[in-house]
Design a protein around this motif. Structure first.
Motif, PDB file in Angstrom:
ATOM      1  N   THR A  45       7.997  -8.039 -61.537  1.00  0.00           N
ATOM      2  CA  THR A  45       7.430  -6.961 -60.727  1.00  0.00           C
ATOM      3  C   THR A  45       8.198  -6.819 -59.422  1.00  0.00           C
ATOM      4  O   THR A  45       8.355  -7.783 -58.672  1.00  0.00           O
ATOM      5  N   ALA A  46       8.704  -5.626 -59.173  1.00  0.00           N
ATOM      6  CA  ALA A  46       9.528  -5.388 -57.983  1.00  0.00           C
ATOM      7  C   ALA A  46       9.910  -3.920 -57.940  1.00  0.00           C
ATOM      8  O   ALA A  46       9.732  -3.183 -58.920  1.00  0.00           O
ATOM      9  N   VAL A  47      10.445  -3.528 -56.808  1.00  0.00           N
ATOM     10  CA  VAL A  47      11.137  -2.245 -56.724  1.00  0.00           C
ATOM     11  C   VAL A  47      12.589  -2.509 -57.117  1.00  0.00           C
ATOM     12  O   VAL A  47      13.224  -3.410 -56.568  1.00  0.00           O
ATOM     13  N   TYR A  48      13.074  -1.745 -58.060  1.00  0.00           N
ATOM     14  CA  TYR A  48      14.431  -1.914 -58.564  1.00  0.00           C
ATOM     15  C   TYR A  48      15.329  -0.824 -57.977  1.00  0.00           C
ATOM     16  O   TYR A  48      14.981   0.362 -57.986  1.00  0.00           O
ATOM     17  N   TYR A  49      16.473  -1.266 -57.474  1.00  0.00           N
ATOM     18  CA  TYR A  49      17.444  -0.373 -56.866  1.00  0.00           C
ATOM     19  C   TYR A  49      18.770  -0.486 -57.601  1.00  0.00           C
ATOM     20  O   TYR A  49      19.143  -1.570 -58.060  1.00  0.00           O
ATOM     21  N   CYS A  50      19.493   0.613 -57.668  1.00  0.00           N
ATOM     22  CA  CYS A  50      20.872   0.519 -58.125  1.00  0.00           C
ATOM     23  C   CYS A  50      21.797   0.799 -56.950  1.00  0.00           C
ATOM     24  O   CYS A  50      21.449   1.531 -56.024  1.00  0.00           O
ATOM     25  N   GLY A  51      22.948   0.175 -57.014  1.00  0.00           N
ATOM     26  CA  GLY A  51      23.907   0.316 -55.929  1.00  0.00           C
ATOM     27  C   GLY A  51      25.322   0.315 -56.465  1.00  0.00           C
ATOM     28  O   GLY A  51      25.594  -0.264 -57.523  1.00  0.00           O
ATOM     29  N   ALA A  52      26.209   0.953 -55.737  1.00  0.00           N
ATOM     30  CA  ALA A  52      27.623   0.995 -56.088  1.00  0.00           C
ATOM     31  C   ALA A  52      28.377   0.020 -55.208  1.00  0.00           C
ATOM     32  O   ALA A  52      28.245   0.051 -53.979  1.00  0.00           O
ATOM     33  N   LEU A  53      29.133  -0.853 -55.832  1.00  0.00           N
ATOM     34  CA  LEU A  53      29.869  -1.847 -55.046  1.00  0.00           C
ATOM     35  C   LEU A  53      31.290  -1.988 -55.565  1.00  0.00           C
ATOM     36  O   LEU A  53      31.579  -1.727 -56.732  1.00  0.00           O
ATOM     37  N   VAL A  54      32.159  -2.407 -54.662  1.00  0.00           N
ATOM     38  CA  VAL A  54      33.549  -2.646 -55.014  1.00  0.00           C
ATOM     39  C   VAL A  54      33.685  -4.102 -55.428  1.00  0.00           C
ATOM     40  O   VAL A  54      33.219  -4.994 -54.731  1.00  0.00           O
ATOM     41  N   GLY A  55      34.311  -4.317 -56.576  1.00  0.00           N
ATOM     42  CA  GLY A  55      34.433  -5.673 -57.081  1.00  0.00           C
ATOM     43  C   GLY A  55      33.258  -6.005 -57.972  1.00  0.00           C
ATOM     44  O   GLY A  55      32.517  -5.133 -58.424  1.00  0.00           O
ATOM     45  N   THR A  56      33.058  -7.285 -58.219  1.00  0.00           N
ATOM     46  CA  THR A  56      32.008  -7.705 -59.139  1.00  0.00           C
ATOM     47  C   THR A  56      31.114  -8.807 -58.575  1.00  0.00           C
ATOM     48  O   THR A  56      30.303  -9.381 -59.300  1.00  0.00           O
ATOM     49  N   ILE A  57      31.265  -9.102 -57.301  1.00  0.00           N
ATOM     50  CA  ILE A  57      30.372 -10.084 -56.690  1.00  0.00           C
ATOM     51  C   ILE A  57      29.124  -9.349 -56.239  1.00  0.00           C
ATOM     52  O   ILE A  57      29.169  -8.491 -55.353  1.00  0.00           O
ATOM     53  N   VAL A  58      28.010  -9.698 -56.856  1.00  0.00           N
ATOM     54  CA  VAL A  58      26.775  -8.942 -56.642  1.00  0.00           C
ATOM     55  C   VAL A  58      26.044  -9.511 -55.431  1.00  0.00           C
ATOM     56  O   VAL A  58      25.237 -10.438 -55.536  1.00  0.00           O
ATOM     57  N   THR A  59      26.341  -8.939 -54.303  1.00  0.00           N
ATOM     58  CA  THR A  59      25.713  -9.359 -53.061  1.00  0.00           C
ATOM     59  C   THR A  59      25.500  -8.126 -52.190  1.00  0.00           C
ATOM     60  O   THR A  59      26.311  -7.199 -52.191  1.00  0.00           O
ATOM     61  N   ILE A  60      24.417  -8.110 -51.465  1.00  0.00           N
ATOM     62  CA  ILE A  60      24.019  -6.913 -50.725  1.00  0.00           C
ATOM     63  C   ILE A  60      25.096  -6.406 -49.772  1.00  0.00           C
ATOM     64  O   ILE A  60      25.344  -5.202 -49.717  1.00  0.00           O
ATOM     65  N   PRO A  61      25.782  -7.279 -49.010  1.00  0.00           N
ATOM     66  CA  PRO A  61      26.781  -6.751 -48.062  1.00  0.00           C
ATOM     67  C   PRO A  61      27.925  -5.986 -48.724  1.00  0.00           C
ATOM     68  O   PRO A  61      28.600  -5.204 -48.047  1.00  0.00           O
ATOM     69  N   LEU A  62      28.137  -6.196 -50.016  1.00  0.00           N
ATOM     70  CA  LEU A  62      29.257  -5.524 -50.678  1.00  0.00           C
ATOM     71  C   LEU A  62      28.842  -4.208 -51.325  1.00  0.00           C
ATOM     72  O   LEU A  62      29.680  -3.531 -51.909  1.00  0.00           O
ATOM     73  N   VAL A  63      27.580  -3.855 -51.221  1.00  0.00           N
ATOM     74  CA  VAL A  63      27.124  -2.583 -51.775  1.00  0.00           C
ATOM     75  C   VAL A  63      27.439  -1.484 -50.775  1.00  0.00           C
ATOM     76  O   VAL A  63      26.973  -1.505 -49.639  1.00  0.00           O
ATOM     77  N   ASP A  64      28.212  -0.506 -51.219  1.00  0.00           N
ATOM     78  CA  ASP A  64      28.584   0.604 -50.336  1.00  0.00           C
ATOM     79  C   ASP A  64      27.539   1.718 -50.347  1.00  0.00           C
ATOM     80  O   ASP A  64      27.362   2.417 -49.340  1.00  0.00           O
ATOM     81  N   TYR A  65      26.914   1.918 -51.481  1.00  0.00           N
ATOM     82  CA  TYR A  65      25.955   3.014 -51.620  1.00  0.00           C
ATOM     83  C   TYR A  65      24.734   2.523 -52.382  1.00  0.00           C
ATOM     84  O   TYR A  65      24.870   1.804 -53.378  1.00  0.00           O
ATOM     85  N   TRP A  66      23.566   2.973 -51.934  1.00  0.00           N
ATOM     86  CA  TRP A  66      22.305   2.622 -52.574  1.00  0.00           C
ATOM     87  C   TRP A  66      21.601   3.873 -53.083  1.00  0.00           C
ATOM     88  O   TRP A  66      21.669   4.937 -52.459  1.00  0.00           O
ATOM     89  N   GLY A  67      20.890   3.699 -54.189  1.00  0.00           N
ATOM     90  CA  GLY A  67      19.964   4.726 -54.620  1.00  0.00           C
ATOM     91  C   GLY A  67      18.563   4.363 -54.175  1.00  0.00           C
ATOM     92  O   GLY A  67      18.297   3.223 -53.781  1.00  0.00           O
TER      93      GLY A  67
END
Length: 122
Positions: free
Chosen positions: A91-113
């Motif tokens: 249970t959560a709010v799910y967000y998608c984001g566009a990031l450069v590279g493949t390290i899944v960490t919030i600071p590397l997300v350039d754009y959020w939905g």
């Protein structure tokens, strides 16, 4: 202009399934990876999955491995998150984001939905 929009959330019983969609525009999966994050009440946002290399590479958090899959439809500019065997802890709010590279960490997300709420009842 880069945009992402997550949809498909809802209420589901434990053990059930949902498919989330992330419709994006302004880039391709050659330019950015698309990751799913989630944020449960009172908790930090965490990475759930990522799809990159034009849809050929994927990553999943340990907590969802074997239950969630991600895929892309490049013709529709959409990334999907198929969630099976859902648990109340999902249970959560799910967000998608566009990031450069493949390290899944919030600071590397350039754009959020905007997020979509998933509620799993026990």
């Amino acid at each position: 202009e880069v945009q992402l929009q997550a949809s498909g959330g809802g209420l589901v019983q434990a053990g059930g399934s949902l498919r989330l969609s992330c419709a994006f525009s302004g880039f391709t999966l050659d330019d950015y990876a698309v990751a799913w994050f989630r944020q449960a009440p009172g908790k930090e946002r965490e990475g759930v999955s990522c799809i990159s290399d034009n849809g050929e590479s994927t990553w999943f958090a340990d907590s969802v491995k074997g239950r969630f899959t991600t895929s892309s439809d490049n013709a529709k500019n959409t990334v999907y998150l198929q969630m099976n065997s859902l648990k109340p802890d999902d249970t959560a709010v799910y967000y998608c984001g566009a990031l450069v590279g493949t390290i899944v960490t919030i600071p590397l997300v350039d754009y959020w939905g905007k997020g979509t709420l998933v509620t799993v009842s026990s």
